[in-house]
Design an enzyme around this catalytic site. Structure first.
Site, PDB file in Angstrom:
ATOM      1  N   ASP A 165      14.182 -14.856  21.622  1.00 21.64           N
ATOM      2  CA  ASP A 165      12.735 -14.710  21.768  1.00 21.64           C
ATOM      3  C   ASP A 165      12.201 -15.638  22.846  1.00 21.64           C
ATOM      4  O   ASP A 165      12.088 -16.844  22.636  1.00 21.64           O
ATOM      5  CB  ASP A 165      12.050 -15.056  20.437  1.00 21.64           C
ATOM      6  CG  ASP A 165      12.207 -13.961  19.406  1.00 21.64           C
ATOM      7  OD1 ASP A 165      11.875 -12.801  19.719  1.00 21.64           O
ATOM      8  OD2 ASP A 165      12.669 -14.266  18.286  1.00 21.64           O
ATOM      9  N   ASP A 202      11.373  -6.069  14.041  1.00 28.81           N
ATOM     10  CA  ASP A 202      11.409  -7.507  14.353  1.00 28.81           C
ATOM     11  C   ASP A 202      10.237  -8.244  13.714  1.00 28.81           C
ATOM     12  O   ASP A 202       9.084  -7.996  14.046  1.00 28.81           O
ATOM     13  CB  ASP A 202      11.371  -7.666  15.878  1.00 28.81           C
ATOM     14  CG  ASP A 202      11.466  -9.116  16.309  1.00 28.81           C
ATOM     15  OD1 ASP A 202      11.796  -9.976  15.482  1.00 28.81           O
ATOM     16  OD2 ASP A 202      11.216  -9.363  17.506  1.00 28.81           O
TER      17      ASP A 202
HETATM   18  C1  DX5 Z   1       8.298 -13.032  16.504  1.00 30.81           C
HETATM   19  C2  DX5 Z   1       9.707 -12.868  16.998  1.00 30.81           C
HETATM   20  C3  DX5 Z   1      10.722 -12.552  15.920  1.00 30.81           C
HETATM   21  C4  DX5 Z   1      10.798 -13.581  14.852  1.00 30.81           C
HETATM   22  C5  DX5 Z   1      11.677 -13.144  13.725  1.00 30.81           C
HETATM   23  O1  DX5 Z   1       7.449 -13.185  17.588  1.00 30.81           O
HETATM   24  O2  DX5 Z   1       9.774 -11.822  17.925  1.00 30.81           O
HETATM   25  O3  DX5 Z   1      11.980 -12.340  16.517  1.00 30.81           O
HETATM   26  O4  DX5 Z   1      11.244 -14.800  15.324  1.00 30.81           O
HETATM   27  O5  DX5 Z   1      11.664 -14.154  12.786  1.00 30.81           O
HETATM   28  P1  DX5 Z   1      11.467 -13.867  11.235  1.00 30.81           P
HETATM   29  O6  DX5 Z   1      12.588 -12.977  10.806  1.00 30.81           O
HETATM   30  O7  DX5 Z   1      11.540 -15.233  10.626  1.00 30.81           O
HETATM   31  O8  DX5 Z   1      10.132 -13.212  11.057  1.00 30.81           O
HETATM   32 ZN    ZN Z   2      11.706 -11.057  18.678  1.00 33.60          ZN
END
Ligand code: DX5
Ligand code: ZN
Length: 228
Positions: free
Chosen positions: A40, A178
């Site tokens: 990310d 996601d």
């Molecule tokens: C949010 C990101 C995700 C997030 C996923 O902006 O794109 O990839 O980090 O993390 P969890 O699974 O903890 O929601």
């Molecule tokens: Zn992401």
């Protein structure tokens, strides 16, 4: 033909700034059978947080055989894609919301032999990417389950229906969900047509990463109406 789910762990839910920790995390994920790792990229402009840039992507490329699933949450992604292609992205995803020339950017990414992804935030209806899906211009669609910007948020329920809507419009595209994915909602997301489950907190806050990855993945199932 079986439908196989891929898990893409998001390293922002771990201490990626500590090199030793990052390296051992990558080993753990490989051993857990992950084929993808979700990166990310946040620039502090499109979203409030700042994470890392192409330098870390390049470093990770040298450390793992997993495919790099790079999610760009940055302003003007069209000006940024080259850096991430060079750094070794295998999937490169830009956001619908801040990419005025989306079709062109996706075509460009593909022309570099990288899988092209488009992400839609919770506020963006699927209909906005109808033409992209009809013309098969994306390899991956990331349906955000939370507002982009941070790990550990709660899944927004309407996002599950959006997975089904994307699947309805395109049978072949890889659908990645996601944000907010957990052991409770994973099953329905798989059933509605998701192929990739991105997960940060659920994986990294768990005691046994291998077991959690396996549970998120579920058993391969007969593809039914889906072609993947
Ligand atoms: C949010 C990101 C995700 C997030 C996923 O902006 O794109 O990839 O980090 O993390 P969890 O699974 O903890 O929601
Ligand atoms: Zn992401």
């Amino acid at each position: 033909m079986f439908k196989i789910i891929r898990i893409s762990p998001s390293i922002i839910a771990t201490d990626y700034k500590n090199e030793d920790n990052l390296k051992s995390t990558l080993r753990t994920l490989e051993k857990a059978g992950c084929q993808l790792v979700h990166l990310d990229v946040m620039d502090g402009k499109f979203v409030k947080n700042i994470t890392f840039d192409e330098k870390l992507v390049d470093f990770i490329k040298g450390q793992t055989t997993m495919l790099l699933d790079v999610h760009l949450m940055v302003e003007h992604p069209e000006e940024e894609v080259d850096k991430y292609i060079k750094a070794g992205a295998d999937i490169l995803t830009v956001h619908y919301e801040n990419t005025p020339n989306l079709a062109e950017v996706l075509k460009y990414i593909r022309s570099k032999n990288v899988l092209a992804g488009v992400a839609i935030s919770p506020s963006t209806p699927v209909i906005k990417i109808k033409d992209i899906l009809a013309e098969d211009l994306a390899d991956v669609v990331i349906v955000m389950g939370v507002r982009p910007g941070a790990t550990g948020q709660t899944f927004i329920p309407g996002s599950a229906e959006k997975v089904a809507e994307v699947r309805e419009l395109n049978k072949n595209v890889f659908i990645s969900i996601d944000g907010g994915v957990n052991l409770k909602n994973a099953k329905i997301l798989r059933k509605l047509g998701a192929n990739i489950l991105v997960s940060g907190k659920t994986i990294f806050a768990s005691k046994n990463i291998k077991k959690t990855v396996k549970a998120l993945k579920g058993r391969p199932f007969i593809r039914g109406i889906y072609s993947l």
